[in-house]
Design an enzyme around this catalytic site. Structure first.
Site, PDB file in Angstrom:
ATOM      1  N   HIS A 222       0.826  -1.221   0.000  1.00  0.00           N
ATOM      2  CA  HIS A 222       0.000   0.000   0.000  1.00  0.00           C
ATOM      3  C   HIS A 222       0.852   1.260   0.000  1.00  0.00           C
ATOM      4  O   HIS A 222       1.963   1.273   0.538  1.00  0.00           O
ATOM      5  CB  HIS A 222      -1.003   0.005   1.165  1.00  0.00           C
ATOM      6  CG  HIS A 222      -0.413   0.158   2.534  1.00  0.00           C
ATOM      7  ND1 HIS A 222      -0.975  -0.415   3.652  1.00  0.00           N
ATOM      8  CD2 HIS A 222       0.683   0.837   2.995  1.00  0.00           C
ATOM      9  CE1 HIS A 222      -0.266  -0.081   4.716  1.00  0.00           C
ATOM     10  NE2 HIS A 222       0.747   0.664   4.356  1.00  0.00           N
TER      11      HIS A 222
ATOM     12  N   GLU B 134      -5.220   0.378   0.652  1.00  0.00           N
ATOM     13  CA  GLU B 134      -5.034  -1.054   0.859  1.00  0.00           C
ATOM     14  C   GLU B 134      -5.337  -1.822  -0.441  1.00  0.00           C
ATOM     15  O   GLU B 134      -5.932  -1.264  -1.362  1.00  0.00           O
ATOM     16  CB  GLU B 134      -5.952  -1.529   1.992  1.00  0.00           C
ATOM     17  CG  GLU B 134      -5.715  -0.828   3.335  1.00  0.00           C
ATOM     18  CD  GLU B 134      -4.432  -1.279   4.057  1.00  0.00           C
ATOM     19  OE1 GLU B 134      -3.422  -1.560   3.396  1.00  0.00           O
ATOM     20  OE2 GLU B 134      -4.449  -1.323   5.311  1.00  0.00           O
TER      21      GLU B 134
HETATM   22  P1  PGA Z   1       6.606   2.346   7.753  1.00  0.00           P
HETATM   23  O1  PGA Z   1       5.153   2.345   7.114  1.00  0.00           O
HETATM   24  O2  PGA Z   1       7.345   3.492   7.125  1.00  0.00           O
HETATM   25  O3  PGA Z   1       6.375   2.571   9.213  1.00  0.00           O
HETATM   26  O4  PGA Z   1       7.221   1.030   7.445  1.00  0.00           O
HETATM   27  C1  PGA Z   1       5.016   2.501   5.734  1.00  0.00           C
HETATM   28  C2  PGA Z   1       3.584   2.304   5.320  1.00  0.00           C
HETATM   29  O5  PGA Z   1       2.866   1.472   5.930  1.00  0.00           O
HETATM   30  O6  PGA Z   1       3.151   2.955   4.363  1.00  0.00           O
END
Ligand code: PGA
Length: 261
Positions: free
Chosen positions: A138, A143
């Protein structure tokens, strides 16, 4: 999509910061799209340092964040407004009135989505959009299965995303189930996109988004349709890329024609 392989998280953050700093210097009233999460923290630390040590001026910069949880107030430590204040806005000379984060407390959530989308248009669109990616591919909270032309909308988080984000909460029950998110369409309207990907756990998502088929099942893959996207992928996240040798070759040889670009 231009793919840059970085050595590690620090190198990825250095390269990302160089791009954002250059963009702010070139256009002091730039409209930046910003992301939350662990991935851009190094970038924000470097932007703060660029302001505090080199005087990078944020006074005319306008920002739009990708998303916000529904029903977390702005002063909640896990809200994305709080994150942005703490990691960036409180440490640079930005006018908070120019920083936009969706209002997850809005009484009418669909009105808030429409208002946010309209604000993006009124600002003239995003010049440079910073993005991370989830393990399920995503971008923002788009999603799997989200329409690739979607505007700002309400997203129901997947169990995988709830589990990933539960590391910031006392337990997974506390993670909000819904968020207001810029859509894949809102994101791909940005004039430039900067996708940051770090760590072994992101290797399948990086592979799917960068080299897999364009599909709403991996919303990051929509960036393949975008005409000006740079993906900075650290070595751990790049481990599953088929064309990694080509990306490295290109990086090493690009300098030869740099002056003519
Ligand atoms: P993260 O999340 O940078 O904390 O890995 C990225 C996302 O879920 O878009």
């Amino acid at each position: 999509m231009q793919v840059i392989i970085a050595a590690d998280y620090e190198d990825m953050s250095d390269r990302a910061a160089a791009i954002v700093i250059e963009a702010v210097r070139r256009k002091p009233d730039i409209v930046l799209g910003l992301a939350t999460g662990s991935t851009p923290e190094g970038l924000y630390a470097r932007l703060v340092a660029a302001h505090q040590e080199d005087g990078l001026d944020f006074s005319r910069v306008v920002t739009f964040n990708l998303d916000e949880y529904v029903d977390l107030p702005p002063d909640h430590p896990q809200s994305y407004r709080y994150f942005m204040n703490e990691k960036l806005f409180d440490h640079v000379n930005i006018d908070k009135a120019n920083t936009h984060v969706p209002n997850g407390m809005a009484e009418c959530l669909s009105d808030e989505c429409a208002r946010y989308e309209q604000m993006l248009l009124d600002a003239g669109g995003i010049d440079l959009q910073v993005l991370g990616i989830g393990r399920d591919g995503h971008i923002a909270f788009n999603e799997p299965g989200t329409a690739l032309h979607s505007p700002t909308h309400i997203a129901a988080l997947t169990p995988e995303t709830i589990e990933d984000n539960s590391r910031f909460f006392d337990n997974s029950e506390d993670v909000p189930r819904f968020a207001i998110t810029m859509g894949v369409g809102s994101i791909t309207h940005a004039r430039r996109c900067l996708l940051l990907t770090s760590g072994e756990s992101k290797a399948p998502a990086a592979r799917a988004a960068i080299e897999g088929p364009v599909t709403s099942m991996v919303t990051g893959s929509a960036l393949q349709m975008h005409s000006s996207t740079v993906a900075i992928v650290d070595a751990a996240a790049a481990a599953k890329l088929d064309r990694i040798d080509y990306y490295r070759w290109q990086q090493e040889n690009w300098d030869r024609i740099a002056e003519r670009l």
